[in-house]
Write a protein that holds these residues in place. Structure first.
Motif, mmCIF file in Angstrom:
data_model
loop_
_atom_site.group_PDB
_atom_site.id
_atom_site.type_symbol
_atom_site.label_atom_id
_atom_site.label_comp_id
_atom_site.label_asym_id
_atom_site.label_seq_id
_atom_site.Cartn_x
_atom_site.Cartn_y
_atom_site.Cartn_z
ATOM 1 N N ALA A 151 -36.482 34.280 -24.768
ATOM 2 C CA ALA A 151 -36.636 32.864 -25.119
ATOM 3 C C ALA A 151 -37.323 32.092 -23.997
ATOM 4 N N GLY A 152 -37.012 32.445 -22.764
ATOM 5 C CA GLY A 152 -37.649 31.766 -21.646
ATOM 6 C C GLY A 152 -39.086 32.175 -21.446
ATOM 7 N N ARG A 153 -39.371 33.436 -21.727
ATOM 8 C CA ARG A 153 -40.723 33.958 -21.504
ATOM 9 C C ARG A 153 -41.654 33.662 -22.676
ATOM 10 N N SER A 154 -41.142 33.803 -23.894
ATOM 11 C CA SER A 154 -41.964 33.600 -25.089
ATOM 12 C C SER A 154 -41.100 33.003 -26.191
ATOM 13 N N PRO A 155 -40.962 31.688 -26.244
ATOM 14 C CA PRO A 155 -40.119 31.059 -27.262
ATOM 15 C C PRO A 155 -40.503 31.454 -28.690
ATOM 16 N N ALA A 189 -32.948 38.727 -35.259
ATOM 17 C CA ALA A 189 -32.072 37.826 -36.026
ATOM 18 C C ALA A 189 -30.610 38.175 -35.788
ATOM 19 N N SER A 190 -30.313 39.470 -35.695
ATOM 20 C CA SER A 190 -28.938 39.896 -35.422
ATOM 21 C C SER A 190 -28.492 39.441 -34.045
ATOM 22 N N VAL A 191 -29.374 39.598 -33.061
ATOM 23 C CA VAL A 191 -29.038 39.141 -31.709
ATOM 24 C C VAL A 191 -28.828 37.641 -31.699
ATOM 25 N N GLU A 235 -37.931 32.928 -31.525
ATOM 26 C CA GLU A 235 -37.582 32.132 -32.706
ATOM 27 C C GLU A 235 -38.274 32.611 -33.984
ATOM 28 N N ASP A 236 -39.489 33.093 -33.872
ATOM 29 C CA ASP A 236 -40.236 33.523 -35.060
ATOM 30 C C ASP A 236 -41.023 34.788 -34.714
ATOM 31 N N PRO A 237 -40.324 35.926 -34.581
ATOM 32 C CA PRO A 237 -40.998 37.153 -34.152
ATOM 33 C C PRO A 237 -42.150 37.568 -35.055
ATOM 34 N N ARG A 238 -42.059 37.271 -36.345
ATOM 35 C CA ARG A 238 -43.143 37.653 -37.248
ATOM 36 C C ARG A 238 -44.441 36.923 -36.876
ATOM 37 N N ALA A 239 -44.324 35.637 -36.570
ATOM 38 C CA ALA A 239 -45.516 34.873 -36.193
ATOM 39 C C ALA A 239 -46.117 35.383 -34.892
ATOM 40 N N ILE A 274 -42.508 45.372 -37.915
ATOM 41 C CA ILE A 274 -42.265 43.928 -37.750
ATOM 42 C C ILE A 274 -40.959 43.543 -38.433
ATOM 43 N N ASP A 275 -40.743 44.057 -39.651
ATOM 44 C CA ASP A 275 -39.493 43.761 -40.360
ATOM 45 C C ASP A 275 -38.281 44.178 -39.533
ATOM 46 N N ALA A 276 -38.352 45.362 -38.940
ATOM 47 C CA ALA A 276 -37.215 45.881 -38.174
ATOM 48 C C ALA A 276 -36.972 45.041 -36.912
ATOM 49 N N ILE A 277 -38.054 44.636 -36.236
ATOM 50 C CA ILE A 277 -37.896 43.805 -35.036
ATOM 51 C C ILE A 277 -37.347 42.435 -35.426
ATOM 52 N N GLU A 278 -37.870 41.876 -36.505
ATOM 53 C CA GLU A 278 -37.388 40.570 -36.966
ATOM 54 C C GLU A 278 -35.902 40.647 -37.313
ATOM 55 N N LYS A 279 -35.503 41.704 -37.992
ATOM 56 C CA LYS A 279 -34.098 41.887 -38.341
ATOM 57 C C LYS A 279 -33.233 42.046 -37.095
#
Length: 599
Positions: free
Chosen positions: A559-563, A591-593, A567-571, A583-588
């Motif tokens: 969050a500090g390095r790349s907000p 989101a869990s974290v 917040e929106d890993p897909r973007a 991308i789906d797996a990273i986004e999921k």
């Protein structure tokens, strides 16, 4: 081997050795996987129990890797490959946290029996084993052992029929071959003098001596220098000169000059044969003071193998160590440039070197100085292909990371492509230019062309770990982890100091399989680059293992390095053209974290 052979001569007690083993295994940043930790504990336990003679690939495979009694180490190289990784894990430990430990535990190459040696605390030479005074050559070669490095694939068109030293026809063929190899020119990529400046790394091949009188050793020693010179010249920063039989550098073979200039390093070695194995000892020496920067032994089975097979395998292994960008020769040259940058003739090469350092971690604070230096270099030396190749990388990063505010994203990619095409126009074999094109095409959206350029780079130099890792990364970007992971693991295995981003795709592969322990091991190696992506993978791995606080800490770093990634890993990921399922797996995972973080 008895227990006294294993450790009594070091004057350490069994308790002291077990304490050292516990210290290594308890160190939180010891990089070995659980299986390699088990392997280390097993071989130490067996040695201390007086069963060193039984420490073989088969016993390790059965005890550590769950293989059966029918284990075949030729068909299943798991023990050999994991042993090589464990040696690197131990070297990294003793180079950092363990440099002041009283006992050094190692597993010498070619066997699996551990060695226990006293370590002088605070001794810099021990912490950096490459910096040693050149020793006298021993009267007798080291003894043969059971482990052999894996063979790279050899095209069928280059394979000869197997060598049998006792067959009369084979002896005749070898004798004729000796005459041919002594006279043949080196088959090497052409190098324009402008492609490598005065500051290029200059290596003198002194040749290989023989210690045994058999025909195979004699012929291998005769041809190995030529094959190794050809392999080294595939690394674009190197210039190589071969020593002629008279002891002078052969101007007909030396590249890019009428006669051999003063060289920075020499490569030499010795070849001998023991039963059905060929052994080669090679070393890299800095010429100005005679220091041995690197020395190692290579073993290849000779039974049923062609001379070409053996020669190619050994030349490839040596070239990978000597020629890689983060290896001993390039590292030593970079240190020299940093200490004395006053020579204007070296300025362009120094700029290339600084760009290589930046590319290892992509730290933003190092970007602009490296970019400005290269831009000035191509103005001053417009035919310096190496500078154009590295500039293509950095211009591509301007498009990726938004460093170029004067151009649109498409214009920035076009600017990068122009630099890469200029580099390829100067030298079509420049592997950095080919890799840069693979990067550019990926981010421009043409993934097929991206992989095609990466494959061309591997065809030019299959012994360069950076080239292998680049192709592995491209395959990972499209989700082909079955192709990506073997390439990346091979690159890591060849690297003296693997770049942290080599571990990204391996971590993602484990993420897709929900193998959280293995993902964590690789994510922990990746975070050395300080990137947001590495820490995102670390957070996901910790979350998968229910390490909630560690997952929060890694997420906070992201969050500090790349907000945007937080917040929106897909973007953040889609413009990088990563496979949608990944991308789906990273986004999921993120989101869990994030959900646990908010509780």
């Amino acid at each position: 081997m008895s227990i006294s052979d294993s450790f009594a001569r070091t004057a350490f007690s069994e308790g002291e050795i077990r304490k050292q083993l516990a210290r290594i295994l308890a160190f939180p940043e010891f990089q070995a996987s659980d299986r390699r930790r088990d392997m280390l504990a097993f071989v130490v336990d067996e040695a201390l129990a007086g069963r060193a003679s039984g420490i073989k690939a088969t016993t390790i495979a059965m005890a550590v890797f769950d293989r059966g009694a029918d284990f075949d180490q030729q068909a299943d190289p798991v023990v050999r490959l994991e042993a090589r990784k464990l040696r690197r894990d131990l070297d990294n430990y003793y180079a950092d946290a363990g440099q002041n430990d009283p006992i050094r535990i190692s597993i010498p190459k070619g066997a699996y029996v551990p060695k226990f040696a006293a370590q002088a605390t605070g001794n810099a030479a021990l912490a950096r084993p490459e910096a040693v005074t050149r020793p006298a050559r021993p009267d007798t070669p080291p003894s043969a052992d059971t482990e052999a490095p894996p063979m790279p694939a050899t095209p069928a068109s280059r394979r000869w029929r197997p060598l049998h030293a006792t067959a009369g026809a084979g002896i005749l063929v070898l004798a004729l071959l000796a005459i041919v190899m002594a006279k043949r020119p080196v088959s090497i990529p052409s190098q324009d003098a402008a492609a490598v400046p005065v500051g290029g790394v200059k290596i003198l091949m002194e040749g290989f001596d023989t210690r045994s009188a058999d025909d195979l050793s004699t012929l291998l020693a005769s041809g190995l220098s030529h094959e190794l010179a050809a392999s080294l010249l595939r690394f674009p920063d190197l210039r190589v000169h071969l020593m002629a039989a008279s002891g002078d550098a052969d101007p007909a073979i030396a590249t890019g000059a009428e006669e051999a200039p003063n060289t920075d390093f020499t490569v030499s070695g010795t070849v001998w044969r023991e039963t059905d194995e060929v052994l080669v000892r090679a070393e890299l020496v800095r010429r100005r003071d005679g220091q041995v920067l690197w020395s190692d032994r290579f073993i290849e089975g000779a039974e049923g193998r062609s001379l070409t097979d053996i020669q190619d395998a050994i030349a490839g292994e040596i070239a990978a160590v000597v020629g890689q960008q983060y290896g001993h020769a390039m590292r030593d040259i970079r240190q020299t440039l940093a200490a004395d940058g006053s020579d204007p003739s070296l300025r362009g090469f120094a700029c290339v070197a600084s760009a290589q350092i930046y590319r290892r971690t992509y730290r933003s604070e190092a970007y602009q100085a490296a970019r400005d230096c290269l831009e000035q270099t191509v103005l001053d030396e417009p035919n310096y292909g190496r500078a154009w190749a590295m500039l293509a990388y950095l211009r591509n990063d301007a498009a990726r990371f938004g460093h170029d505010s004067e151009r649109t994203r498409d214009e920035a990619f076009a600017h990068a492509r122009a630099a890469a095409l200029r580099a390829l126009d100067i030298n079509p074999s420049d592997t950095d230019a080919l890799q840069a094109m693979s990067h550019i095409e990926q981010y421009a959206g043409d993934l097929d062309r991206s992989i095609a350029f990466a494959q061309r780079a591997v065809e030019e130099n299959p012994n360069d770990p950076a080239v292998l890792a680049n192709l592995g990364y491209r395959y990972g970007m499209v989700g082909s982890f079955d192709k990506a992971v073997p390439l990346l693991e091979r690159a890591i295995d060849l690297s003296l100091a693997p770049a942290p981003f080599y571990f990204h795709m391996i971590a993602m592969d484990h993420m897709m399989k929900e193998e959280w322990d293995d993902m964590l091991v690789n994510a922990e190696r990746a975070v050395a680059d300080g990137s947001a992506l590495s820490h995102a993978l670390l957070a996901i791995a910790h979350a998968g293992l229910s390490n909630e606080q560690a997952a929060r800490d890694a997420y906070d770093y992201v969050a500090g390095r790349s907000p945007l990634l937080a917040e929106d890993p897909r973007a953040w990921l889609e413009p990088r053209r990563l496979d949608p399922e990944v991308i789906d797996a990273i986004e999921k995972g993120i989101a869990s974290v994030r959900s646990h973080h908010s509780q």
